[in-house]
Scaffold this motif. Structure first.
Motif, PDB file in Angstrom:
ATOM      1  N   PRO A  86     -93.041 -34.104 -49.623  1.00  0.00           N
ATOM      2  CA  PRO A  86     -93.792 -35.243 -48.954  1.00  0.00           C
ATOM      3  C   PRO A  86     -93.917 -34.966 -47.423  1.00  0.00           C
ATOM      4  O   PRO A  86     -93.128 -34.405 -46.762  1.00  0.00           O
ATOM      5  CB  PRO A  86     -92.960 -36.289 -49.473  1.00  0.00           C
ATOM      6  N   ALA A  87     -95.073 -35.621 -46.972  1.00  0.00           N
ATOM      7  CA  ALA A  87     -95.019 -35.742 -45.560  1.00  0.00           C
ATOM      8  C   ALA A  87     -94.104 -36.636 -44.860  1.00  0.00           C
ATOM      9  O   ALA A  87     -93.427 -37.196 -45.517  1.00  0.00           O
ATOM     10  CB  ALA A  87     -96.584 -36.561 -45.295  1.00  0.00           C
ATOM     11  N   PRO A  88     -93.620 -36.445 -43.626  1.00  0.00           N
ATOM     12  CA  PRO A  88     -92.615 -37.105 -43.086  1.00  0.00           C
ATOM     13  C   PRO A  88     -93.081 -38.648 -42.975  1.00  0.00           C
ATOM     14  O   PRO A  88     -94.228 -39.019 -42.720  1.00  0.00           O
ATOM     15  CB  PRO A  88     -92.705 -36.658 -41.478  1.00  0.00           C
ATOM     16  N   ASP A  89     -91.970 -39.489 -43.050  1.00  0.00           N
ATOM     17  CA  ASP A  89     -91.921 -40.982 -42.974  1.00  0.00           C
ATOM     18  C   ASP A  89     -92.232 -41.367 -41.532  1.00  0.00           C
ATOM     19  O   ASP A  89     -93.081 -42.395 -41.301  1.00  0.00           O
ATOM     20  CB  ASP A  89     -90.682 -41.713 -43.320  1.00  0.00           C
ATOM     21  N   LYS A  90     -91.652 -40.908 -40.544  1.00  0.00           N
ATOM     22  CA  LYS A  90     -91.721 -41.417 -39.163  1.00  0.00           C
ATOM     23  C   LYS A  90     -91.614 -40.058 -38.287  1.00  0.00           C
ATOM     24  O   LYS A  90     -91.598 -39.003 -38.709  1.00  0.00           O
ATOM     25  CB  LYS A  90     -90.736 -42.144 -38.888  1.00  0.00           C
ATOM     26  N   ILE A  91     -91.937 -40.430 -37.024  1.00  0.00           N
ATOM     27  CA  ILE A  91     -91.810 -39.085 -35.934  1.00  0.00           C
ATOM     28  C   ILE A  91     -90.942 -39.814 -34.886  1.00  0.00           C
ATOM     29  O   ILE A  91     -90.933 -41.003 -34.783  1.00  0.00           O
ATOM     30  CB  ILE A  91     -92.878 -38.982 -35.238  1.00  0.00           C
ATOM     31  N   THR A  92     -89.661 -39.023 -34.682  1.00  0.00           N
ATOM     32  CA  THR A  92     -88.641 -39.505 -33.758  1.00  0.00           C
ATOM     33  C   THR A  92     -88.703 -38.558 -32.407  1.00  0.00           C
ATOM     34  O   THR A  92     -88.570 -37.323 -32.581  1.00  0.00           O
ATOM     35  CB  THR A  92     -87.388 -39.254 -34.633  1.00  0.00           C
ATOM     36  N   PRO A  93     -89.050 -39.148 -31.296  1.00  0.00           N
ATOM     37  CA  PRO A  93     -88.769 -38.244 -30.195  1.00  0.00           C
ATOM     38  C   PRO A  93     -87.255 -38.039 -29.728  1.00  0.00           C
ATOM     39  O   PRO A  93     -86.458 -38.988 -29.876  1.00  0.00           O
ATOM     40  CB  PRO A  93     -89.168 -39.459 -29.028  1.00  0.00           C
ATOM     41  N   VAL A  94     -86.861 -36.859 -29.562  1.00  0.00           N
ATOM     42  CA  VAL A  94     -85.664 -36.362 -29.206  1.00  0.00           C
ATOM     43  C   VAL A  94     -85.659 -35.682 -27.991  1.00  0.00           C
ATOM     44  O   VAL A  94     -86.601 -34.681 -27.795  1.00  0.00           O
ATOM     45  CB  VAL A  94     -84.956 -35.467 -30.501  1.00  0.00           C
ATOM     46  N   ARG A  95     -84.878 -36.042 -27.130  1.00  0.00           N
ATOM     47  CA  ARG A  95     -84.475 -35.386 -25.900  1.00  0.00           C
ATOM     48  C   ARG A  95     -83.346 -34.407 -25.731  1.00  0.00           C
ATOM     49  O   ARG A  95     -82.104 -34.720 -26.264  1.00  0.00           O
ATOM     50  CB  ARG A  95     -84.132 -36.408 -24.556  1.00  0.00           C
ATOM     51  N   ILE A  96     -83.633 -33.267 -25.317  1.00  0.00           N
ATOM     52  CA  ILE A  96     -82.496 -32.245 -25.427  1.00  0.00           C
ATOM     53  C   ILE A  96     -82.381 -31.762 -23.903  1.00  0.00           C
ATOM     54  O   ILE A  96     -83.264 -31.493 -23.211  1.00  0.00           O
ATOM     55  CB  ILE A  96     -82.977 -30.911 -26.366  1.00  0.00           C
ATOM     56  N   THR A  97     -81.102 -31.694 -23.557  1.00  0.00           N
ATOM     57  CA  THR A  97     -80.691 -31.783 -22.105  1.00  0.00           C
ATOM     58  C   THR A  97     -79.416 -31.431 -22.001  1.00  0.00           C
ATOM     59  O   THR A  97     -78.744 -31.173 -23.000  1.00  0.00           O
ATOM     60  CB  THR A  97     -80.911 -33.103 -21.308  1.00  0.00           C
ATOM     61  N   PHE A  98     -79.201 -30.851 -20.551  1.00  0.00           N
ATOM     62  CA  PHE A  98     -77.702 -30.461 -20.331  1.00  0.00           C
ATOM     63  C   PHE A  98     -77.055 -31.782 -19.842  1.00  0.00           C
ATOM     64  O   PHE A  98     -77.563 -32.517 -19.182  1.00  0.00           O
ATOM     65  CB  PHE A  98     -77.557 -29.228 -19.199  1.00  0.00           C
ATOM     66  N   PRO A  99     -75.675 -31.541 -19.914  1.00  0.00           N
ATOM     67  CA  PRO A  99     -75.121 -32.836 -19.244  1.00  0.00           C
ATOM     68  C   PRO A  99     -75.153 -32.768 -17.740  1.00  0.00           C
ATOM     69  O   PRO A  99     -75.398 -31.597 -17.076  1.00  0.00           O
ATOM     70  CB  PRO A  99     -73.451 -32.568 -19.483  1.00  0.00           C
ATOM     71  N   ASP A 100     -75.251 -33.705 -17.163  1.00  0.00           N
ATOM     72  CA  ASP A 100     -75.518 -33.765 -15.444  1.00  0.00           C
ATOM     73  C   ASP A 100     -74.353 -33.324 -14.755  1.00  0.00           C
ATOM     74  O   ASP A 100     -73.133 -33.303 -15.286  1.00  0.00           O
ATOM     75  CB  ASP A 100     -75.989 -35.127 -14.936  1.00  0.00           C
ATOM     76  N   SER A 101     -74.651 -33.032 -13.611  1.00  0.00           N
ATOM     77  CA  SER A 101     -73.654 -32.384 -12.762  1.00  0.00           C
ATOM     78  C   SER A 101     -72.220 -33.368 -12.673  1.00  0.00           C
ATOM     79  O   SER A 101     -71.325 -32.778 -12.094  1.00  0.00           O
ATOM     80  CB  SER A 101     -74.079 -32.186 -11.370  1.00  0.00           C
ATOM     81  N   ARG A 102     -72.315 -34.714 -13.011  1.00  0.00           N
ATOM     82  CA  ARG A 102     -70.926 -35.502 -12.732  1.00  0.00           C
ATOM     83  C   ARG A 102     -70.234 -35.279 -13.969  1.00  0.00           C
ATOM     84  O   ARG A 102     -69.087 -35.754 -13.882  1.00  0.00           O
ATOM     85  CB  ARG A 102     -71.599 -36.724 -12.266  1.00  0.00           C
ATOM     86  N   SER A 103     -70.569 -34.671 -14.945  1.00  0.00           N
ATOM     87  CA  SER A 103     -69.745 -34.351 -16.114  1.00  0.00           C
ATOM     88  C   SER A 103     -68.819 -33.447 -16.011  1.00  0.00           C
ATOM     89  O   SER A 103     -69.102 -32.496 -15.569  1.00  0.00           O
ATOM     90  CB  SER A 103     -70.710 -34.209 -17.424  1.00  0.00           C
ATOM     91  N   TYR A 104     -67.803 -33.690 -16.732  1.00  0.00           N
ATOM     92  CA  TYR A 104     -66.662 -32.488 -16.722  1.00  0.00           C
ATOM     93  C   TYR A 104     -67.164 -31.279 -17.612  1.00  0.00           C
ATOM     94  O   TYR A 104     -66.912 -30.153 -17.286  1.00  0.00           O
ATOM     95  CB  TYR A 104     -65.412 -32.846 -17.474  1.00  0.00           C
ATOM     96  N   SER A 105     -67.990 -31.742 -18.371  1.00  0.00           N
ATOM     97  CA  SER A 105     -68.619 -30.440 -19.455  1.00  0.00           C
ATOM     98  C   SER A 105     -69.939 -29.899 -18.988  1.00  0.00           C
ATOM     99  O   SER A 105     -70.720 -29.326 -19.611  1.00  0.00           O
ATOM    100  CB  SER A 105     -68.920 -30.868 -20.864  1.00  0.00           C
ATOM    101  N   ALA A 106     -70.410 -30.116 -17.735  1.00  0.00           N
ATOM    102  CA  ALA A 106     -71.633 -29.810 -17.111  1.00  0.00           C
ATOM    103  C   ALA A 106     -71.789 -28.270 -17.024  1.00  0.00           C
ATOM    104  O   ALA A 106     -70.773 -27.670 -16.711  1.00  0.00           O
ATOM    105  CB  ALA A 106     -71.896 -30.297 -15.383  1.00  0.00           C
TER     106      ALA A 106
END
Length: 174
Positions: A47-67
């Motif tokens: 069946p067709a999708p129920d909804k559309i979800t906007p998803v942002r994919i990014t890297f941690p910012d420079s202040r993060s320990y896991s940047a």
């Protein structure tokens, strides 16, 4: 003037989610559609999708320990599930299909010469997350436990069959 121990924040957040994922009549807000790079599989088209979800994919910012250092960033990521495939520029946003409680897990794979990210992202109940976020905000803003309790009460009394499911609104590659 006394402030009530509750807020309309959960309702506002839910309305914002609904506005992002539901078509609106002509003259209303822009209708959210699948991104051009999303290709539905046979399982995803029917069946067709129920909804559309906007998803942002990014890297941690420079202040993060896991940047991740900029030199290591891949330019694109591949997204795949049993219902769709997509290629996304990083950092970026993609509009993905949601199939309610039956939304399948999604694999996110990003590779460059010096960096690899390959994880499975499980769908989440976005409605429940909105209520949880509102309850936490009540404690931080000053409404305290009473405001959080009112929000929890509202969340428990809602019609759960109307909950919006989808992928997390933000995925950090780390």
């Amino acid at each position: 003037m006394l402030k009530p121990p509750f807020s309309i924040a959960p309702l506002t957040l839910l309305l914002a989610l609904a506005a992002c994922t539901e078509p609106t009549p002509a003259g209303g807000h822009k209708v959210l559609t699948l991104s051009d790079t999303v290709q539905l599989t046979a399982a995803g088209a029917s069946p067709a999708p129920d909804k559309i979800t906007p998803v942002r994919i990014t890297f941690p910012d420079s202040r993060s320990y896991s940047a991740v250092p900029p030199a290591f960033h891949p330019k694109t990521c591949e997204l795949s599930s049993s219902h769709f495939t997509a290629v996304v520029k990083i950092p970026g946003q993609v509009n993905l299909p949601s199939y309610g409680a039956g939304t399948p897990p999604m694999r996110v794979r990003c590779v460059s010469d010096q960096f690899a990210f390959d994880e499975t992202v499980k769908p989440v109940n976005l409605t429940q997350q909105a209520y949880s976020t509102a309850a936490a905000a009540h404690i931080l803003v000053g409404y305290g436990l009473v405001g959080a309790a009112v929000t929890a009460s509202q969340a428990s009394q809602r019609d759960k069959s109307q909950d919006v499911y989808g992928y997390p609104l933000k995925i950090e590659l780390q």
